[in-house]
Structures are given as C-alpha cells and as structure tokens.
Scaffold this motif. Structure first.
Motif, PDB file in Angstrom:
ATOM      1  N   ASN A   1     -16.478   3.811   4.488  1.00  0.00           N
ATOM      2  CA  ASN A   1     -17.601   4.734   4.738  1.00  0.00           C
ATOM      3  C   ASN A   1     -17.208   5.900   5.643  1.00  0.00           C
ATOM      4  OD1 ASN A   1     -17.263   3.396   7.128  1.00  0.00           O
ATOM      5  ND2 ASN A   1     -19.325   2.490   7.201  1.00  0.00           N
ATOM      6  N   GLU A   2     -15.920   6.261   5.632  1.00  0.00           N
ATOM      7  CA  GLU A   2     -15.437   7.320   6.523  1.00  0.00           C
ATOM      8  C   GLU A   2     -15.496   8.708   5.902  1.00  0.00           C
ATOM      9  OE1 GLU A   2     -11.700   6.480   8.520  1.00  0.00           O
ATOM     10  OE2 GLU A   2     -11.950   4.353   8.110  1.00  0.00           O
ATOM     11  N   GLY A   3     -15.910   8.820   4.648  1.00  0.00           N
ATOM     12  CA  GLY A   3     -15.920  10.123   3.994  1.00  0.00           C
ATOM     13  C   GLY A   3     -14.517  10.563   3.653  1.00  0.00           C
ATOM     14  N   LEU A   4     -13.964  10.001   2.583  1.00  0.00           N
ATOM     15  CA  LEU A   4     -12.551  10.179   2.259  1.00  0.00           C
ATOM     16  C   LEU A   4     -12.292  11.414   1.404  1.00  0.00           C
ATOM     17  CD1 LEU A   4     -11.711   6.459   1.379  1.00  0.00           C
ATOM     18  CD2 LEU A   4     -11.380   7.619   3.568  1.00  0.00           C
ATOM     19  N   VAL A   5     -11.085  11.931   1.558  1.00  0.00           N
ATOM     20  CA  VAL A   5     -10.575  12.994   0.693  1.00  0.00           C
ATOM     21  C   VAL A   5      -9.628  12.339  -0.309  1.00  0.00           C
ATOM     22  CG1 VAL A   5      -9.165  15.083   0.582  1.00  0.00           C
ATOM     23  CG2 VAL A   5     -10.720  14.715   2.517  1.00  0.00           C
ATOM     24  N   GLU A   6      -9.766  12.680  -1.584  1.00  0.00           N
ATOM     25  CA  GLU A   6      -8.886  12.099  -2.604  1.00  0.00           C
ATOM     26  C   GLU A   6      -7.923  13.160  -3.133  1.00  0.00           C
ATOM     27  OE1 GLU A   6      -9.852   9.017  -5.898  1.00  0.00           O
ATOM     28  OE2 GLU A   6      -9.963  10.979  -6.888  1.00  0.00           O
ATOM     29  N   GLN A   7      -6.647  12.800  -3.144  1.00  0.00           N
ATOM     30  CA  GLN A   7      -5.613  13.670  -3.701  1.00  0.00           C
ATOM     31  C   GLN A   7      -5.013  12.981  -4.912  1.00  0.00           C
ATOM     32  OE1 GLN A   7      -4.702  16.698  -2.203  1.00  0.00           O
ATOM     33  NE2 GLN A   7      -3.337  17.175  -3.885  1.00  0.00           N
ATOM     34  N   THR A   8      -5.035  13.650  -6.060  1.00  0.00           N
ATOM     35  CA  THR A   8      -4.474  13.098  -7.296  1.00  0.00           C
ATOM     36  C   THR A   8      -3.291  13.944  -7.737  1.00  0.00           C
ATOM     37  OG1 THR A   8      -6.652  12.303  -7.987  1.00  0.00           O
ATOM     38  CG2 THR A   8      -4.950  12.436  -9.679  1.00  0.00           C
ATOM     39  N   ASN A   9      -2.192  13.297  -8.064  1.00  0.00           N
ATOM     40  CA  ASN A   9      -1.008  14.020  -8.523  1.00  0.00           C
ATOM     41  C   ASN A   9      -0.959  13.980 -10.047  1.00  0.00           C
ATOM     42  OD1 ASN A   9       1.430  15.183  -9.033  1.00  0.00           O
ATOM     43  ND2 ASN A   9       2.650  13.811  -7.780  1.00  0.00           N
ATOM     44  N   ASN A  10      -1.395  15.058 -10.671  1.00  0.00           N
ATOM     45  CA  ASN A  10      -1.365  15.156 -12.131  1.00  0.00           C
ATOM     46  C   ASN A  10      -0.159  15.939 -12.629  1.00  0.00           C
ATOM     47  OD1 ASN A  10      -3.822  13.755 -12.614  1.00  0.00           O
ATOM     48  ND2 ASN A  10      -4.979  15.573 -12.000  1.00  0.00           N
ATOM     49  N   SER A  11       0.754  16.277 -11.713  1.00  0.00           N
ATOM     50  CA  SER A  11       1.942  17.026 -12.100  1.00  0.00           C
ATOM     51  C   SER A  11       3.036  16.069 -12.548  1.00  0.00           C
ATOM     52  CB  SER A  11       2.435  17.872 -10.921  1.00  0.00           C
ATOM     53  OG  SER A  11       2.956  17.040  -9.896  1.00  0.00           O
ATOM     54  N   ASP A  12       4.216  16.617 -12.848  1.00  0.00           N
ATOM     55  CA  ASP A  12       5.325  15.793 -13.306  1.00  0.00           C
ATOM     56  C   ASP A  12       6.374  15.565 -12.217  1.00  0.00           C
ATOM     57  OD1 ASP A  12       6.268  18.340 -13.139  1.00  0.00           O
ATOM     58  OD2 ASP A  12       7.099  18.435 -15.159  1.00  0.00           O
ATOM     59  N   LYS A  13       6.037  15.899 -10.962  1.00  0.00           N
ATOM     60  CA  LYS A  13       6.966  15.635  -9.865  1.00  0.00           C
ATOM     61  C   LYS A  13       6.178  15.250  -8.612  1.00  0.00           C
ATOM     62  CE  LYS A  13       7.515  20.340  -8.025  1.00  0.00           C
ATOM     63  NZ  LYS A  13       8.520  21.379  -7.678  1.00  0.00           N
ATOM     64  N   PRO A  14       6.826  14.599  -7.650  1.00  0.00           N
ATOM     65  CA  PRO A  14       6.116  14.143  -6.446  1.00  0.00           C
ATOM     66  C   PRO A  14       5.485  15.300  -5.675  1.00  0.00           C
ATOM     67  CG  PRO A  14       8.265  13.089  -6.604  1.00  0.00           C
ATOM     68  CD  PRO A  14       8.238  14.168  -7.655  1.00  0.00           C
ATOM     69  N   GLN A  15       4.392  14.999  -4.982  1.00  0.00           N
ATOM     70  CA  GLN A  15       3.712  15.982  -4.151  1.00  0.00           C
ATOM     71  C   GLN A  15       3.665  15.487  -2.707  1.00  0.00           C
ATOM     72  OE1 GLN A  15      -0.163  16.678  -5.828  1.00  0.00           O
ATOM     73  NE2 GLN A  15       0.612  17.973  -7.482  1.00  0.00           N
ATOM     74  N   VAL A  16       3.839  16.414  -1.764  1.00  0.00           N
ATOM     75  CA  VAL A  16       3.805  16.064  -0.341  1.00  0.00           C
ATOM     76  C   VAL A  16       2.389  16.205   0.185  1.00  0.00           C
ATOM     77  CG1 VAL A  16       4.638  16.639   1.967  1.00  0.00           C
ATOM     78  CG2 VAL A  16       6.191  16.772   0.014  1.00  0.00           C
ATOM     79  N   ILE A  17       1.899  15.161   0.848  1.00  0.00           N
ATOM     80  CA  ILE A  17       0.591  15.198   1.500  1.00  0.00           C
ATOM     81  C   ILE A  17       0.814  14.976   2.994  1.00  0.00           C
ATOM     82  CG2 ILE A  17      -1.681  14.117   1.700  1.00  0.00           C
ATOM     83  CD1 ILE A  17      -1.374  13.181  -1.185  1.00  0.00           C
ATOM     84  N   THR A  18       0.291  15.881   3.814  1.00  0.00           N
ATOM     85  CA  THR A  18       0.389  15.735   5.262  1.00  0.00           C
ATOM     86  C   THR A  18      -0.959  15.304   5.811  1.00  0.00           C
ATOM     87  OG1 THR A  18       2.092  17.462   5.390  1.00  0.00           O
ATOM     88  CG2 THR A  18       0.973  16.876   7.425  1.00  0.00           C
TER      89      THR A  18
ATOM     90  N   LYS B   1      -6.434   4.295   8.188  1.00  0.00           N
ATOM     91  CA  LYS B   1      -6.475   3.607   6.897  1.00  0.00           C
ATOM     92  C   LYS B   1      -6.437   4.613   5.742  1.00  0.00           C
ATOM     93  CE  LYS B   1     -10.273   1.277   7.787  1.00  0.00           C
ATOM     94  NZ  LYS B   1     -11.377   0.283   7.646  1.00  0.00           N
ATOM     95  N   VAL B   2      -5.567   4.324   4.757  1.00  0.00           N
ATOM     96  CA  VAL B   2      -5.519   5.117   3.525  1.00  0.00           C
ATOM     97  C   VAL B   2      -5.514   4.162   2.338  1.00  0.00           C
ATOM     98  CG1 VAL B   2      -4.262   6.979   4.668  1.00  0.00           C
ATOM     99  CG2 VAL B   2      -2.988   5.218   3.430  1.00  0.00           C
ATOM    100  N   TYR B   3      -5.794   4.709   1.147  1.00  0.00           N
ATOM    101  CA  TYR B   3      -5.942   3.886  -0.050  1.00  0.00           C
ATOM    102  C   TYR B   3      -5.099   4.488  -1.174  1.00  0.00           C
ATOM    103  CZ  TYR B   3      -9.825   2.350   2.797  1.00  0.00           C
ATOM    104  OH  TYR B   3     -10.571   1.876   3.841  1.00  0.00           O
ATOM    105  N   LEU B   4      -4.258   3.649  -1.762  1.00  0.00           N
ATOM    106  CA  LEU B   4      -3.286   4.130  -2.754  1.00  0.00           C
ATOM    107  C   LEU B   4      -3.511   3.501  -4.117  1.00  0.00           C
ATOM    108  CD1 LEU B   4      -0.529   5.607  -3.429  1.00  0.00           C
ATOM    109  CD2 LEU B   4       0.582   3.435  -2.806  1.00  0.00           C
TER     110      LEU B   4
ATOM    111  N   TYR C   1      -7.920   9.356   1.790  1.00  0.00           N
ATOM    112  CA  TYR C   1      -7.695   9.298   3.229  1.00  0.00           C
ATOM    113  C   TYR C   1      -8.756  10.130   3.938  1.00  0.00           C
ATOM    114  CZ  TYR C   1      -5.562  13.773   2.001  1.00  0.00           C
ATOM    115  OH  TYR C   1      -5.345  15.033   1.503  1.00  0.00           O
ATOM    116  N   PRO C   2      -9.052   9.827   5.202  1.00  0.00           N
ATOM    117  CA  PRO C   2     -10.033  10.631   5.931  1.00  0.00           C
ATOM    118  C   PRO C   2      -9.418  11.942   6.402  1.00  0.00           C
ATOM    119  CG  PRO C   2      -9.188   8.886   7.329  1.00  0.00           C
ATOM    120  CD  PRO C   2      -8.603   8.651   5.968  1.00  0.00           C
TER     121      PRO C   2
END
Length: 372
Positions: A140-157, A184-187, A174-175
């Motif tokens: 219930n922390e109000g998370l931001v979701e990042q999805t990698n739809n590309s063909d190479k890894p993406q860096v998230i800070t 806490k993060v969710y993968l 992640y919050p």
C-alpha cells in the motif's frame, strides 16, 4: 520464433503456465491477447482451450492416480451401457458411427480427467503459486512500475541510490521514496541488483514465492512467472533467501544464506531450496552469468576512458564524456560494491574540476574541465 507458434493441440496451451495465468488471473505478461488476434484459426483454438481450462477450475485438491483410474473406469462403464442399449435398434453402420462418436467422447473425457490431474499435480501441488500481481496488490505504498519492453537491459536507479539492471520482458515495482524501516521492491522476470548499504533499513526483493533480503550487496534474481524455478546468484556480500509467507506452505519456511559466487535454485512445485556452492559446475547458472558479474571494477592507475568502457560493457549503457579533456586522466579506485550511480559519483569526485554526471535511462553524460 515463439514456442507457442507451434501449438496445434489444446493440451499445448493447458501445459503453458503463462497461458493459464492469462486466463485464470487475467495477467497477460506474455502478450497472449495480441498474439491470439493475429490469426482467426488460432483464436478458435485459444477459445477452446480457454473454455476447457475454465471448466477445470475447481477447488485445489490433489487427484490421486487411483481416483483418476476409478473415474475413467466409471466413464467407460457408462459408455458401454449406452452402447448396449442401442445395439438392438441400430444398424451395423449406425453402431459403427455411434461407437466412433462414443470413442471420441471417451477420449475427450479421458483428456479432461488427465488434464485436471496433470494440472493439479504439476502446477497446484502443496503450494499456491504467488504471482507478481498479488505481491504488488498486497503493498500500500503507492508503487511505480517499470516494464522493460526493449531488447536489452535497462538501468533503474532507486531513491536510495541502489541500481537495478532490468532484463527484457521483466517488470519492477518500487516506491518513489523508501519509507519506514524496510526497502521493498517487487520483481517479475530478471534483474541484477546493486544495493546501497544501510544496516538500519534492509532491502527486500519479492519475487513470486521467495523473498531475498540484503543490507548492501550485488546479486541477480531470475523469477519468470512461466518458469518452474527461481534463481538467486550472489556476486558480492551476503544474501538471505526465504519463502514468502503468502505461499501455502509458509509453515515450512526456511532461510538460506548465500555468499559471493554462491547461488540458490528454488523449486516452485514443492517450495524446496537447492543451494549451489560452485556456480561453475552448474551449466545453466554458468550460462546465465552476464558481463556485470564477470567484469572487475578494481582499477589501478587505469585511464578514465577505459573505466567508462568497462561500465558501458557491464551495464549496456552509453557514456558521453569529453575525451580530449579526460584523455590524460588515470584513476586508482575500487568500485566493486557500489551501485551504478555511486560508481559514477566516485569517478567524478576523483577527477575533480566540477566533474558531474547526468543519467537518463541508459544514456549517461559526463561534464568536466579535466583532471586536477
């Protein structure tokens, strides 16, 4: 080409976990809806598989082999009774057609029983699968979701400076800012984590049925929803892995401690842990090790441009820097235990002369007037 492009039977779809997740949980991580609409004949087959899967959606109980055999025998007895009642009134041709039809019915019922038994024993054993969606909804922390739809890894800070190298077809929630005494993060999928040290606020990665807990270290988690195993591989520091309390067998919770170059393979079917102390002896793990785990970040009197090249190779990023102004710069530093943003900060501070960096996704820009 995708494996599902070769599906020609209903059982092909029923044995695919991502298809079952799409139908039963309405989580379409593999793009089933778009794929289905590409072909009319394919759509018909998918619809038949969907209806059968929904018909099979009964309370989660184990169907034993004896129960399966009893059910099949009962089915055959009923079919034979129907056939015997029709023998006196049907012609030979009629009996043949009826028998052919009844055989088809029997085959269909047999497949239905077999599918239910296989589905429950292979995918719904003693535990309830924990999905990414469940984990995120439980927060219930109000998370931001990042999805990698590309063909190479993406860096998230992350807000604490930690970095995640998110692989293609993966998601991370992640919050915006970590609050409380836990980070806490969710993968869903695969990611390489480099965590900023904070002994007062441990870092947790929730991935399907397991939780990975660290204080500050680097490690890889591989947890795809359509795969039977979850893998955790440690590069530096110490990692603690345990089963998620949302799993049905939480009473059997075990904590496994992993050290550098150790790994763990978690079997989702029975919530069992398999610790691997020598990664090189496991072919699957050895093949999954990426550049970021293999490259050294220990530098002794190394030109800055070479250090930037190492970082580019490890994180698959592009670094733009003033080559002429930095061509004579050499550094001696250890960056092994640092997240990407901290690596860049240390390098810029070592160079001096108002050297700074900016990150925009996988693009990094270094501004500098040169070395001291």
């Amino acid at each position: 080409m995708q494996k599902r492009n070769y599906y020609i039977e209903i059982e092909d779809f029923l044995s695919d976990e991502s298809f079952r997740t799409w139908i039963l949980s309405k989580v379409d991580e593999q793009g089933w809806e778009e794929w289905t609409l590409e072909n009319q004949q394919r759509a018909k087959l998918v619809e038949d598989a969907r209806l059968l899967l929904l018909a099979m959606k009964v309370p989660y109980t184990i169907i034993s082999s004896s129960a399966l055999n009893t059910a099949l025998q009962s089915t055959w007895i009923k079919i034979e009774e129907i056939e015997n009642r029709n023998k006196s009134t049907k012609s030979n041709a009629g009996r043949y057609l009826k028998k052919y039809w009844l055989t088809g019915v029997a085959a269909t019922l047999f497949f239905a029983f077999l599918s239910v038994w296989f589905f429950k024993n292979q995918f719904q054993t003693n535990n309830t699968a924990v999905t990414y969606k469940e984990l995120v909804n439980d927060n219930n922390e109000g998370l931001v979701e990042q999805t990698n739809n590309s063909d190479k890894p993406q860096v998230i800070t992350l807000s604490d400076g930690s970095s995640v190298l998110l692989e293609p077809k993966s998601k991370l929630s992640y919050p915006k800012i970590f609050i409380g005494n836990k980070r806490k993060v969710y993968l869903s999928g695969e990611g390489f984590f480099e965590i900023t040290k904070d002994s007062q606020k441990p870092f947790f990665v929730y991935a399907n049925e397991i939780i990975t807990k660290v204080v500050g270290t680097s490690f890889r988690v591989k947890a795809y929803s359509d795969q039977p195993n979850i893998e955790v591989l440690v590069r530096t520091g110490k990692v603690r892995v345990s089963s998620n309390e949302l799993a049905a067998n939480s009473k059997r919770m075990i904590e496994v401690v992993l050290l550098p170059n150790e790994a763990l393979r978690f079997l989702r079917s029975d919530l069992s842990f398999n610790k691997i102390t020598n990664i090189t002896e496991d072919k699957m793990l050895a093949a999954s090790v990426g550049n970021i785990e293999q490259l050294s970040f220990e530098f002794t009197d190394i030109p800055v441009d070479q250090i930037f090249k190492t970082i580019e190779q490890a994180y698959l990023v592009d670094i733009d820097f003033p080559k002429d102004k930095l061509k004579k710069c050499h550094l001696t530093t250890s960056l092994s235990d640092q997240p990407l943003s901290e690596k860049l900060r240390i390098i810029c501070k070592s160079i001096g002369n108002d050297t700074s960096f900016e990150m925009n996704g996988n693009q990094i820009v270094i501004t500098s007037q040169g070395c001291y």
